[in-house]
Design a protein around this motif. Structure first.
Motif, mmCIF file in Angstrom:
data_model
loop_
_atom_site.group_PDB
_atom_site.id
_atom_site.type_symbol
_atom_site.label_atom_id
_atom_site.label_comp_id
_atom_site.label_asym_id
_atom_site.label_seq_id
_atom_site.Cartn_x
_atom_site.Cartn_y
_atom_site.Cartn_z
ATOM 1 N N GLY A 1 26.332 50.928 26.461
ATOM 2 C CA GLY A 1 26.345 49.785 25.562
ATOM 3 C C GLY A 1 26.935 48.554 26.222
ATOM 4 O O GLY A 1 27.490 48.615 27.317
ATOM 5 N N PHE A 2 26.800 47.427 25.568
ATOM 6 C CA PHE A 2 27.380 46.192 26.098
ATOM 7 C C PHE A 2 28.839 46.185 25.689
ATOM 8 O O PHE A 2 29.188 45.841 24.569
ATOM 9 N N SER A 3 29.696 46.598 26.601
ATOM 10 C CA SER A 3 31.090 46.892 26.268
ATOM 11 C C SER A 3 32.089 45.844 26.729
ATOM 12 O O SER A 3 33.286 46.040 26.595
ATOM 13 N N PHE A 4 31.615 44.741 27.280
ATOM 14 C CA PHE A 4 32.543 43.725 27.788
ATOM 15 C C PHE A 4 33.444 43.167 26.695
ATOM 16 O O PHE A 4 34.585 42.819 26.953
ATOM 17 N N ASN A 5 32.951 43.077 25.470
ATOM 18 C CA ASN A 5 33.768 42.518 24.395
ATOM 19 C C ASN A 5 34.646 43.559 23.707
ATOM 20 O O ASN A 5 35.516 43.200 22.927
ATOM 21 N N LEU A 6 34.456 44.839 24.007
ATOM 22 C CA LEU A 6 35.238 45.891 23.371
ATOM 23 C C LEU A 6 36.339 46.453 24.256
ATOM 24 O O LEU A 6 37.322 46.992 23.766
ATOM 25 N N TYR A 7 36.162 46.354 25.562
ATOM 26 C CA TYR A 7 37.096 46.950 26.515
ATOM 27 C C TYR A 7 37.577 45.900 27.509
ATOM 28 O O TYR A 7 36.831 45.002 27.880
ATOM 29 N N THR A 8 38.803 46.067 27.947
ATOM 30 C CA THR A 8 39.324 45.235 29.024
ATOM 31 C C THR A 8 38.876 45.856 30.335
ATOM 32 O O THR A 8 39.159 47.021 30.608
ATOM 33 N N ALA B 1 33.093 53.844 30.565
ATOM 34 C CA ALA B 1 32.344 53.418 31.753
ATOM 35 C C ALA B 1 30.962 53.000 31.284
ATOM 36 O O ALA B 1 30.378 53.634 30.405
ATOM 37 N N TRP B 2 30.453 51.922 31.862
ATOM 38 C CA TRP B 2 29.118 51.462 31.503
ATOM 39 C C TRP B 2 28.454 50.810 32.700
ATOM 40 O O TRP B 2 29.121 50.396 33.640
ATOM 41 N N VAL B 3 27.140 50.761 32.645
ATOM 42 C CA VAL B 3 26.344 50.168 33.712
ATOM 43 C C VAL B 3 25.425 49.128 33.095
ATOM 44 O O VAL B 3 24.766 49.388 32.084
ATOM 45 N N LEU C 1 39.303 49.726 29.528
ATOM 46 C CA LEU C 1 40.293 50.360 28.658
ATOM 47 C C LEU C 1 40.424 49.546 27.382
ATOM 48 O O LEU C 1 40.291 48.321 27.396
ATOM 49 N N ALA C 2 40.720 50.243 26.285
ATOM 50 C CA ALA C 2 40.995 49.592 25.010
ATOM 51 C C ALA C 2 42.068 50.398 24.306
ATOM 52 O O ALA C 2 42.206 51.600 24.520
ATOM 53 N N ARG C 3 42.836 49.719 23.483
ATOM 54 C CA ARG C 3 43.852 50.430 22.702
ATOM 55 C C ARG C 3 43.180 51.163 21.554
ATOM 56 O O ARG C 3 42.305 50.638 20.892
#
Length: 165
Positions: A142-149, A130-132, A117-119
């Motif tokens: 995409g590499f979403s660890f830095n964009l979403y909690t 959701a990402w894998v 989740l992200a604001r």
């Protein structure tokens, strides 16, 4: 009419240049994207969890891969992302993630499926994603660890996380 024929020929020649894996899995992946999209709307999240893998809380643990698994994970990611562009329905991140997880499981490639989740711009809105990922390979989303909690993670069922000391 001539422009339409040219477009069809271009699409067909592009498809024929794809690897054999892509050609063999395009139609099944297209159907799987539709099935996962339908399941998302018809089945509760709790029931869908069995297709995602083993829940591991919010601890993103990246599995290690052999070179062969890394190649397969990359091919599955390209297949799912490309196929999603050709569905008449919206194959957003969730059906793509479920489809990728199922294909990775079929090929016994370890993976990590995450929800985050992200604001949004409006502080009252939240964006879900959701990402894998599979080792260093970003399979979908995409590499979403830095964009979403990260709010939930699921490991491939063959992997187990022992949290005891």
């Amino acid at each position: 009419m001539n422009a339409k024929c040219g477009l069809v020929v271009n699409k067909l020649s592009s498809f024929l240049r794809k690897p054999l894996f892509f050609k063999l899995w395009f139609i099944p992946a297209w159907c799987l994207l539709g099935t996962t999209k339908l399941l998302i709307h018809l089945v509760s999240f709790r029931r869908l969890e069995r297709f995602m893998g083993t829940g591991c809380g919010v601890n993103p643990v990246q599995p290690l891969l052999t070179p062969r698994q890394r190649t397969r994970a990359t091919a599955i990611g390209q297949l799912v992302c490309t196929t999603a562009c050709y569905t008449p329905w919206n194959s957003n991140c969730f059906p793509q993630a479920l489809t990728a997880a199922l294909l990775l499981r079929l090929y016994r490639v370890p993976y990590l499926l995450c929800f985050g989740l992200a604001r949004g711009r409006n502080s009252h809105d939240y964006l879900a994603h959701a990402w894998v990922s599979s080792g260093p390979v970003v399979v979908t989303g995409g590499f979403s660890f830095n964009l979403y909690t990260v709010v939930a993670c699921y490991l491939a069922p063959s992997l187990s996380v022992d949290s005891s000391p």
